[in-house]
Design a protein around this motif. Structure first.
Motif, PDB file in Angstrom:
ATOM      1  N   CYS A 144       0.817  -1.207   0.000  1.00 53.69           N
ATOM      2  CA  CYS A 144       0.000   0.000   0.000  1.00 53.69           C
ATOM      3  C   CYS A 144       0.857   1.266   0.000  1.00 53.69           C
ATOM      4  N   PHE A 145       1.884   1.302   0.839  1.00 51.65           N
ATOM      5  CA  PHE A 145       2.800   2.454   0.869  1.00 51.65           C
ATOM      6  C   PHE A 145       3.525   2.567  -0.462  1.00 51.65           C
ATOM      7  N   LEU A 167       1.566  11.516   4.738  1.00 54.13           N
ATOM      8  CA  LEU A 167       1.622  10.273   5.524  1.00 54.13           C
ATOM      9  C   LEU A 167       0.899  10.399   6.857  1.00 54.13           C
ATOM     10  N   GLU A 169      -0.218   7.591  10.305  1.00 54.42           N
ATOM     11  CA  GLU A 169       0.510   6.505  10.980  1.00 54.42           C
ATOM     12  C   GLU A 169       0.187   5.154  10.367  1.00 54.42           C
ATOM     13  N   ASP A 170      -0.837   5.119   9.477  1.00 54.13           N
ATOM     14  CA  ASP A 170      -1.144   3.838   8.834  1.00 54.13           C
ATOM     15  C   ASP A 170      -1.685   3.998   7.426  1.00 54.13           C
ATOM     16  N   HIS A 171      -1.492   5.168   6.805  1.00 52.75           N
ATOM     17  CA  HIS A 171      -1.995   5.341   5.441  1.00 52.75           C
ATOM     18  C   HIS A 171      -1.133   6.386   4.733  1.00 52.75           C
ATOM     19  N   ALA A 172      -1.240   6.393   3.379  1.00 49.42           N
ATOM     20  CA  ALA A 172      -0.467   7.364   2.592  1.00 49.42           C
ATOM     21  C   ALA A 172      -1.324   7.860   1.438  1.00 49.42           C
ATOM     22  N   SER A 231      12.806   4.594   5.812  1.00 53.15           N
ATOM     23  CA  SER A 231      12.010   4.002   6.906  1.00 53.15           C
ATOM     24  C   SER A 231      11.354   2.703   6.453  1.00 53.15           C
ATOM     25  N   TYR A 266       9.159  14.744  11.223  1.00 54.52           N
ATOM     26  CA  TYR A 266       8.778  13.378  10.873  1.00 54.52           C
ATOM     27  C   TYR A 266       8.949  12.456  12.088  1.00 54.52           C
ATOM     28  N   MET A 268       7.687   9.597  13.168  1.00 55.43           N
ATOM     29  CA  MET A 268       7.858   8.140  13.011  1.00 55.43           C
ATOM     30  C   MET A 268       9.261   7.782  12.546  1.00 55.43           C
ATOM     31  N   ALA A 269       9.841   8.606  11.680  1.00 61.06           N
ATOM     32  CA  ALA A 269      11.197   8.295  11.198  1.00 61.06           C
ATOM     33  C   ALA A 269      12.196   8.451  12.346  1.00 61.06           C
ATOM     34  N   ASN A 272      11.873   5.380  14.329  1.00 63.12           N
ATOM     35  CA  ASN A 272      12.545   4.249  13.684  1.00 63.12           C
ATOM     36  C   ASN A 272      14.038   4.282  13.968  1.00 63.12           C
ATOM     37  N   TYR A 309       1.744   7.265  17.825  1.00 63.34           N
ATOM     38  CA  TYR A 309       2.928   6.429  17.828  1.00 63.34           C
ATOM     39  C   TYR A 309       4.128   7.002  18.588  1.00 63.34           C
ATOM     40  N   THR A 312       3.568   5.627  21.992  1.00 64.16           N
ATOM     41  CA  THR A 312       3.600   4.159  22.106  1.00 64.16           C
ATOM     42  C   THR A 312       4.999   3.639  21.811  1.00 64.16           C
ATOM     43  N   GLU A 353      -2.358  -1.782  19.001  1.00 67.74           N
ATOM     44  CA  GLU A 353      -1.367  -1.187  19.932  1.00 67.74           C
ATOM     45  C   GLU A 353      -1.951  -1.089  21.326  1.00 67.74           C
TER      46      GLU A 353
HETATM   47  F1  59Q Z   1       5.532   1.955  18.836  1.00 68.79           F
HETATM   48  C1  59Q Z   1       4.686   1.366  17.993  1.00 68.79           C
HETATM   49  F2  59Q Z   1       3.527   2.053  17.972  1.00 68.79           F
HETATM   50  C2  59Q Z   1       5.271   1.392  16.612  1.00 68.79           C
HETATM   51  N1  59Q Z   1       6.376   0.761  16.234  1.00 68.79           N
HETATM   52  N2  59Q Z   1       6.680   0.903  14.927  1.00 68.79           N
HETATM   53  C3  59Q Z   1       5.806   1.639  14.249  1.00 68.79           C
HETATM   54  N3  59Q Z   1       5.880   1.933  12.945  1.00 68.79           N
HETATM   55  C4  59Q Z   1       7.064   1.666  12.220  1.00 68.79           C
HETATM   56  C5  59Q Z   1       7.277   2.504  11.051  1.00 68.79           C
HETATM   57  N4  59Q Z   1       6.133   3.126  10.442  1.00 68.79           N
HETATM   58  C6  59Q Z   1       6.335   4.180   9.595  1.00 68.79           C
HETATM   59  N5  59Q Z   1       7.537   4.767   9.664  1.00 68.79           N
HETATM   60  C7  59Q Z   1       7.802   5.837   8.890  1.00 68.79           C
HETATM   61  N6  59Q Z   1       6.917   6.369   8.038  1.00 68.79           N
HETATM   62  C8  59Q Z   1       5.708   5.778   7.940  1.00 68.79           C
HETATM   63  S1  59Q Z   1       4.390   6.219   6.939  1.00 68.79           S
HETATM   64  C9  59Q Z   1       3.393   4.951   7.473  1.00 68.79           C
HETATM   65  C10 59Q Z   1       2.023   4.731   6.957  1.00 68.79           C
HETATM   66  C11 59Q Z   1       2.088   4.171   5.562  1.00 68.79           C
HETATM   67  F3  59Q Z   1       2.830   3.060   5.560  1.00 68.79           F
HETATM   68  F4  59Q Z   1       2.613   5.067   4.743  1.00 68.79           F
HETATM   69  F5  59Q Z   1       0.853   3.859   5.137  1.00 68.79           F
HETATM   70  C12 59Q Z   1       4.029   4.202   8.403  1.00 68.79           C
HETATM   71  C13 59Q Z   1       5.350   4.669   8.693  1.00 68.79           C
HETATM   72  C14 59Q Z   1       4.833   2.689  10.896  1.00 68.79           C
HETATM   73  C15 59Q Z   1       4.739   2.589  12.329  1.00 68.79           C
HETATM   74  S2  59Q Z   1       4.566   2.180  15.297  1.00 68.79           S
END
Ligand code: 59Q
Length: 495
Positions: A144-145, A167, A169-172, A231, A266, A268-269, A272, A309, A312, A353
């Motif tokens: 999907c990404f 972006l 946390e679960d969609h793009a 990422s 950013y 989430m990055a 990571n 996130y 978490t 989560e």
């Molecule tokens: F602590 C917990 F909640 C998590 N541990 N790893 C998590 N990640 C790991 C990396 N991650 C991500 N890391 C960088 N950028 C993005 S953009 C995105 C959404 C989608 F994939 F584009 F649809 C997810 C995501 C998704 C969430 S949350």
């Protein structure tokens, strides 16, 4: 126009992690001319070599020493795939129909259709290693990404600088047009959901929706799109084995992006990179702790604290390091964010989560601390700490408020069983140290003081203070000026 020219070719053949870092560094210096297709093909090619069909111990000799293997990436391999991508995109989009400097919804939808139409009919969409243009060009498979990323890379090839990756946390999805004022779905989300490709993300769709971060997504620059591609690197060889080389490459590239300031919006990055530094910290790199805290600050400062996130991530880190009070506090912050959302069926990832936090991590903490207390001299301070108990109540209250006004229920009896189990492990005396204020917004006067001093916990002030003094003395909690954990609960209905 980006292209595969001498400036790029001089880096080839790539024979080490450092060579890839140098290529990225050179590209990042080009500002918004970072060539997304080139970098994605390179990373996908390396990931493919380091993680796919590797016999279990191909690089371990009889003396059990593991010789690091880094693939040699030849210029003509990459150039051929790059030419294939540009030919596919330029061949399928008639640019004479799109005279404007800015992309239109029709253009974006057309590019999404070209990527979509090139994919294999049926394949496992959530398999690993389907995120890059290497996967797209050699296997016609994308996750999907990967589809959203490919659309943005294709628009760059067509010369549309305004099409950017957006972006959650679960969609793009993408933003485009003058001032990035337009939005468009370009990929699917989750399982069994009809894709909405071509449609804008309207206020009605995004408000109170975690999938769209309530209008606070990460809108990428070209360099942030490079960070998203890094990422999405997946170093996994199998469910239990990771490629050390691929993990190191991801860590070095994220650190390069961090040092150049491209992760500053950013979270989430940054998270990571924090996870990778926790696995193996590199001298001179920022520590995990610093990074997790920075991710939280960025979300608070730039995204109106609508991201879950960062909290978490940090809670998971504290849990792994047995700093349970800090873990529970981070999860309470996460619950304070999620309570502002309405839960829908497309929010399974964040549901999982909180399910793990409330029904696995917290009960485990309660058991571990309870066992410690009964075995040692009853000193498990966590179960006698009113601040921790208050955080626990905030977690449960936040999850309940999340469910309120939602189209889909969150809780079931399993949650209630775990809630009560965990709360029951706390020393009963902590309850008398809690001062739960329920403020009703309209009753608050101008300086935020409560108008009527409602009798908290049904006792008058004098009785309460006596109870508290007794409990604090018994728990060895030195007398605080005000109660140890003044829990302000704002009972506002979600609009
Ligand atoms: F602590 C917990 F909640 C998590 N541990 N790893 C998590 N990640 C790991 C990396 N991650 C991500 N890391 C960088 N950028 C993005 S953009 C995105 C959404 C989608 F994939 F584009 F649809 C997810 C995501 C998704 C969430 S949350």
């Amino acid at each position: 126009m980006a292209g595969f020219r001498d400036r790029e070719k001089q880096h080839f053949p790539l024979t080490s992690i450092q060579a890839v870092v140098d290529l990225f560094s050179d590209q990042l210096e080009r500002g918004d001319e970072v060539d997304l297709a080139l970098l994605s093909i390179v990373l996908g090619c390396i990931e493919n070599t380091l993680t796919m069909n590797r016999s279990s111990h191909s690089n371990v000799d009889e003396s059990k020493t593991i010789t690091p293997i880094f693939p040699v990436v030849e210029a003509d391999t990459i150039e051929a795939l790059y030419a294939k991508f540009t030919a596919l995109i330029k061949g399928a989009v008639d640019l004479t129909k799109f005279e404007s400097e800015y992309a239109t919804r029709e253009l974006v939808k057309r590019v999404s259709d070209v990527v979509w139409g090139s994919l294999t009919r049926a394949y496992y969409k959530d398999k690993a290693h389907l995120q890059s243009l290497f996967s797209f060009l050699t296997g016609n498979k994308l996750d999907c990404f990967g589809v959203a990323f490919a659309v943005v890379a294709a628009c760059q090839v067509l010369g549309f600088k305004d099409v950017k990756l957006s972006l959650s946390e679960d969609h793009a999805w993408v933003v485009f047009g003058k001032d990035s004022s337009e939005t468009a779905e370009v990929t699917w989300h989750g399982k069994g959901n009809e894709d909405k490709r071509g449609q804008p993300i309207t206020e009605a769709v995004r408000d109170k929706a975690w999938l769209y971060l309530n209008g606070q997504p990460v809108v990428c620059t070209r360099q942030m799109e490079a960070a998203a591609m890094v990422s999405s690197i997946n170093p996994a060889i199998s469910a239990t084995i990771d490629s050390v080389e691929m993990g190191s490459l991801q860590q070095e590239l994220l650190c390069l992006l961090y040092q150049k300031g491209h992760l500053s919006r950013y979270p989430m990055a940054i998270g990571n990179l924090a996870d990778l530094e926790e696995i193996s910290s590199i001298p001179g790199h920022p520590t995990s702790n610093q990074l997790f805290e920075e991710a939280i600050r960025v979300a608070q400062t730039h995204y109106n604290n609508q991201h879950v996130y960062p909290y978490t991530y940090f809670g998971g880190y504290m849990y792994r390091h047995k700093q349970y009070a800090k873990a529970i506090h981070a999860w309470a912050e996460a619950a304070s964010v999620i309570k502002g959302y309405n839960y829908t069926r497309e929010d399974e990832e964040v549901y999982k989560e909180f399910l793990e936090i409330a029904n696995d991590f917290i009960p485990t903490i309660a058991k571990v601390c309870f066992k410690e207390e009964s075995s040692s001299s009853g000193e498990s301070s966590l179960l006698q700490n009113p601040a921790v108990y208050a955080d626990l109540l905030r977690i449960y209250d936040g999850i309940c408020e999340w469910e309120e006004g939602s189209s889909t229920p969150v809780l079931h009896t399993g949650w209630a069983q775990q809630f009560t189990f965990s709360l029951s492990k706390f020393d009963p005396r902590v309850r008398s140290l809690l001062d739960i204020h329920v403020e009703n917004e309209e009753e608050e006067d101008e300086d935020g003081e409560e108008k009527d001093s409602s009798k908290p916990n049904g006792k008058d002030k004098q009785e309460k203070e006596t109870d508290q003094a007794a409990s604090q003395k018994a728990l060895g909690v030195e007398k605080e000026k005000d109660t140890a954990a003044t829990q302000r609960t704002r009972r506002g209905r979600k609009r």
